[in-house]
Design a protein around this motif. Structure first.
Motif, mmCIF file in Angstrom:
data_model
loop_
_atom_site.group_PDB
_atom_site.id
_atom_site.type_symbol
_atom_site.label_atom_id
_atom_site.label_comp_id
_atom_site.label_asym_id
_atom_site.label_seq_id
_atom_site.Cartn_x
_atom_site.Cartn_y
_atom_site.Cartn_z
ATOM 1 N N UNK A 48 0.959 -8.912 13.943
ATOM 2 C CA UNK A 48 -0.181 -8.024 13.674
ATOM 3 C C UNK A 48 -1.162 -8.678 12.702
ATOM 4 N N UNK A 49 -2.233 -7.952 12.409
ATOM 5 C CA UNK A 49 -3.297 -8.505 11.574
ATOM 6 C C UNK A 49 -2.795 -8.819 10.169
ATOM 7 N N UNK A 50 -1.958 -7.923 9.585
ATOM 8 C CA UNK A 50 -1.467 -8.157 8.231
ATOM 9 C C UNK A 50 -0.630 -9.433 8.149
ATOM 10 N N UNK B 244 10.638 -7.971 13.174
ATOM 11 C CA UNK B 244 10.706 -8.222 11.738
ATOM 12 C C UNK B 244 9.482 -7.675 11.011
ATOM 13 N N UNK B 245 9.697 -7.210 9.799
ATOM 14 C CA UNK B 245 8.602 -6.737 8.928
ATOM 15 C C UNK B 245 8.706 -7.452 7.596
ATOM 16 N N UNK B 246 7.560 -7.816 7.032
ATOM 17 C CA UNK B 246 7.512 -8.595 5.800
ATOM 18 C C UNK B 246 6.643 -7.890 4.764
ATOM 19 N N UNK B 247 7.108 -7.855 3.503
ATOM 20 C CA UNK B 247 6.374 -7.305 2.375
ATOM 21 C C UNK B 247 6.120 -8.428 1.375
ATOM 22 N N UNK B 248 4.870 -8.549 0.937
ATOM 23 C CA UNK B 248 4.510 -9.537 -0.078
ATOM 24 C C UNK B 248 4.931 -9.001 -1.443
ATOM 25 N N UNK B 249 5.910 -9.668 -2.055
ATOM 26 C CA UNK B 249 6.434 -9.207 -3.348
ATOM 27 C C UNK B 249 6.042 -10.150 -4.479
ATOM 28 N N UNK B 250 5.036 -10.992 -4.243
ATOM 29 C CA UNK B 250 4.627 -11.944 -5.286
ATOM 30 C C UNK B 250 4.118 -11.219 -6.526
ATOM 31 N N UNK B 251 3.177 -10.277 -6.333
ATOM 32 C CA UNK B 251 2.626 -9.548 -7.475
ATOM 33 C C UNK B 251 3.674 -8.671 -8.123
ATOM 34 N N UNK B 252 4.575 -8.111 -7.303
ATOM 35 C CA UNK B 252 5.629 -7.278 -7.869
ATOM 36 C C UNK B 252 6.512 -8.084 -8.815
ATOM 37 N N UNK C 143 -3.844 -1.289 10.441
ATOM 38 C CA UNK C 143 -3.992 -0.671 9.123
ATOM 39 C C UNK C 143 -2.779 -0.900 8.232
ATOM 40 N N UNK C 144 -1.708 -1.402 8.788
ATOM 41 C CA UNK C 144 -0.517 -1.648 7.984
ATOM 42 C C UNK C 144 -0.747 -2.814 7.026
ATOM 43 N N UNK C 145 -0.196 -2.685 5.808
ATOM 44 C CA UNK C 145 -0.197 -3.804 4.868
ATOM 45 C C UNK C 145 1.078 -4.615 5.015
#
Length: 744
Positions: free
Chosen positions: A295-297, A377-385, A277-279
């Motif tokens: 993970x799935x994300x 490691x954890x990654x956040x998509x910041x393209x839209x931001x 469920x994590x984004x």
């Protein structure tokens, strides 16, 4: 409990199933018994309700029948065949009626049925149900219905015991003992067919007809069950309890194991659900950089399946070729333990070649024994931001460009502190504010109210400029209340308006002078009359004084007449001076009739010279006006003078001037109608424009000035065709409730 003992219990499973069956059967018997009791109670309630409806329906039938009999009784014709037939039909169809009589208003029996002569009892009371009484232990009840002339009543006596016997059918009597109770809960009558057994169910219901507090009670005839039938369910229930106790040990072991398995599955499913469920993309690596888990994300971000990524070593398939050095540098920093708490901003590549920006955060991966086994490691998509931030910056720049291009001064200030939050260049230039954004407090242009909006004009006394200010309450980006104020410089507009006002005053003054010049001969005639009268009275006084015995009474009267004519000449001169004098508007209470008389007095010579018949019509008494009397006199003077001149070419018999005064929607309405040549329809819209005239020697400002004066008094002035020929000028001036205390 040991495993061997558990195995010894397993062969007893069929016996336990039999015990469960017995328990279920016992429960079924108990449930069936309870349902039977509930069914009996429901049947009792339904039967009692049906019986109540039957009795009430019969009472209503008897009541309606008596009312119908009373309605057909006209006069005292008791022997008529129709009346006797109705009485006989009523007694035959309603056996519970044991008495029927006709009584007057005092309760005297005028007629009674021969079949029920012993129950012809007097009735004293209003039409309707009477009181309940007992006669020889039997309940009796009277009902009276008034005849159409309200002078007699048809009175019947009902036997409630007969009513109960007639209305309780045999199948109800076989099941219940029915008893009728009075308002004091004492039994009145009963119907039963066998002796009542103790312990039966009881039901009671109140009767609504007649409204005397009667109630109906039903008691069930109970049949006793056999002892074996009563005891069998309890025996089976006891056997079932004993069998259930033998299965408790096996069930305990099975429950413990089942609970452990359920907890394990739940924890595994919860962990899997949380990860899926994590984004945020999660990636686990060992110390050498080999991927252990994604993970799935993370898979959705890069477009690869988990099986394709697990076990992979650098370079990773999601590293773009142009960003390979940057990705390797970040990877080496993580493996070397050089972790940035703010993360690493890098660019990755999806399987389809699409690039996207991410921010990577890394931390040590510790196993259950506390050993460092790799990196998480954890990654956040910041393209839209990033896109939104760039779009916001561009939008802000466009907004600032538009604001700075406005000619109006715009400012946003905090509603509580007055802190200037934003202003455009025109605002800074107009008020000379330095570039102290966020630290400057400004005073509002106008007093701020709690209820926006505020639209007003404000004068800057320091720079001597006028501004049109629009203030609105709004909400700032942080949710706080702010004031948005837009100030437009209207100094040039104000100057032009003031110049136009002065020009209009000059034109009004010029129009007055021209009007007075045109009527100079008329004014000379008006002044010649009082002056000639004064000369005549002076000659008369001299003749009286020359007589041997002067008549002092005549002399005193002549002197009074001379004084009156002198006052009249003074009034004429004063009116002319006020009319042509240039001065500021002066409002006061005035009467339209007085103003009209003054104007007609000034134009009296012109009216007589032109042979015009003037008529004044007033529909009702009109309240006073709060207006400038001289200005209204000028309007009346111009309109009446124009009407007189318009009828110069008309035949003498058509020279009629009609003036109408009336009230219209809270305002004074004045209509000045002439019988002249009229005005063409295409010229009606041009009449009130400056310098437009239909006269050869006119200036074209008279009607324009008249309209300005009327609009200054918040009224309207227009022209229209007069039915039958000519033209009508109509103007309205609002009445005012102002008093003399409001005068300047």
């Amino acid at each position: 409990m040991t495993s061997s003992r558990v195995h010894r219990w397993l062969p007893l499973v069929p016996g336990l199933l039999a015990a469960l069956f017995t328990l279920a059967f016992s429960g079924y018997l108990l449930l069936a018994r309870g349902e039977a009791a509930e069914q009996r109670a429901a049947t009792l309630e339904q039967d009692l309700l049906w019986q109540k409806q039957a009795i009430e329906q019969q009472m209503n039938v008897d009541r309606d029948a008596v009312q119908g009999l009373a309605a057909t009784l006209l006069g005292a014709d008791y022997g008529s065949p129709v009346f006797q037939a109705r009485v006989l039909s009523l007694l035959q169809t309603s056996p519970e009626i044991v008495g029927l009589s006709v009584q007057d208003g005092r309760g005297q029996v005028e007629w009674h049925s021969t079949q029920t002569s012993q129950w012809a009892l007097p009735y004293r009371g209003e039409p309707g149900w009477g009181e309940l009484w007992m006669s020889h232990g039997q309940p009796r009840l009277q009902y009276a219905a008034a005849t159409p002339d309200r002078r007699r009543m048809v009175v019947v006596v009902l036997a409630l015991d007969r009513l109960l016997q007639q209305q309780v059918p045999w199948w109800i009597a076989q099941r219940y003992q029915m008893t009728l109770y009075g308002p004091d809960l004492l039994p009145l009558a009963s119907k039963y067919q066998r002796q009542l057994d103790l312990g039966g169910e009881i039901g009671r219901i109140a009767l609504t007809e007649p409204p005397l507090g009667l109630s109906l009670k039903a008691e069930v005839y109970q049949t006793r069950a056999r002892p074996v039938t009563l005891a069998l369910p309890w025996v089976l229930f006891a056997l079932a309890l004993a069998m259930l106790a033998s299965t408790w040990a096996l069930g305990r072991v099975m429950r413990v194991r089942e609970v452990a398995e359920i907890r394990l599955r739940a924890e595994t499913a919860l962990r899997k659900a949380m990860e899926d469920s994590l984004v945020t993309g999660l990636r686990a690596m060992d110390k050498q950089g080999r991927i252990l888990y994604v993970n799935r994300a993370f898979c959705e971000m890069v477009g690869y399946r988990a099986e394709e990524l697990i076990g992979h070593h650098p370079p990773m398939p999601y590293w773009p070729p142009e960003e390979l050095e940057r990705c390797e540098a970040v990877f080496e920093s993580i493996l070397g333990g050089r972790l940035d708490p703010n993360g690493f901003a890098v660019r990755f590549m999806r399987r389809n070649g699409e690039r996207f920006d991410v921010r990577v955060y890394a931390s040590r991966l510790i196993d259950g024994e506390g050993e460092h086994i790799g990196w998480m490691g954890s990654m956040y998509d910041i393209t839209e931001l990033r896109r939104e931030r760039e779009a916001l910056q561009a939008s802000h720049e466009r907004f600032v460009t538009v604001m700075n291009g406005l000619d109006a001064a715009v400012a946003v200030s905090d509603a509580q502190t007055g802190e200037l939050l934003m202003s455009n260049q025109q605002f800074d230039r107009a008020f000379g504010l330095p570039d102290w954004r966020g630290r400057c407090c400004v005073l509002p242009f106008v007093p701020r109210r709690s209820e926006p909006p505020v639209d007003t004009e404000w004068y800057d006394g320091y720079r001597q400029h006028w501004y049109q200010v629009k203030s609105r309450q709004s909400v700032w980006v942080d949710g706080s209340a702010v004031w948005l104020e837009i100030a437009t410089d209207i100094t040039a507009l104000k100057t032009a308006s003031e110049r136009e006002r002065r020009q209009n005053e000059t034109l009004q003054q010029t129009a007055r002078l021209i009007s007075m010049g045109e009527m100079a001969s008329s004014l000379a005639h008006e002044l010649n009359q009082p002056l000639g009268a004064i000369a005549s009275y002076a000659s008369g006084c001299r003749n009286i004084l020359a007589a041997p015995a002067p008549n002092l009474t005549q002399l005193d009267q002549a002197i009074d007449k001379m004084a009156e004519q002198a006052k009249r000449a003074g009034h004429i001169i004063r009116g002319i001076r006020e009319f042509v004098q240039r001065r500021a508007p002066h409002r006061k209470r005035c009467d339209i009739g007085t103003l009209l008389d003054t104007v007609l007095g000034l134009l009296g010579h012109e009216i007589v010279r032109r042979g015009v018949d003037v008529s004044i019509a007033q529909s009702e008494a009109l309240p006073p006006l709060y207006a400038d009397a001289v200005m209204l006199e000028q309007v009346l003077f111009n309109l009446i003078k124009n009407a007189l001149e318009a009828m110069d070419s008309a035949p003498p018999e058509r020279r009629q001037l009609a003036i109408s005064l009336s009230r219209h929607s809270g305002a004074l309405k004045v209509v000045i109608a002439d019988r002249g040549t009229g005005i063409a329809p295409e010229q009606l819209e041009q009449l009130f424009k400056p310098f437009f005239t239909t006269k050869d020697s006119g200036m074209g400002m008279g009607l324009n000035i008249c309209r300005s004066i009327i609009e200054h008094h918040h009224g309207r002035l227009w022209a229209e065709a007069n039915p039958g020929g000519g033209c009508r000028f109509v103007f309205t001036v609002p009445f005012s409730e102002e008093t003399d205390a409001h005068e300047p």
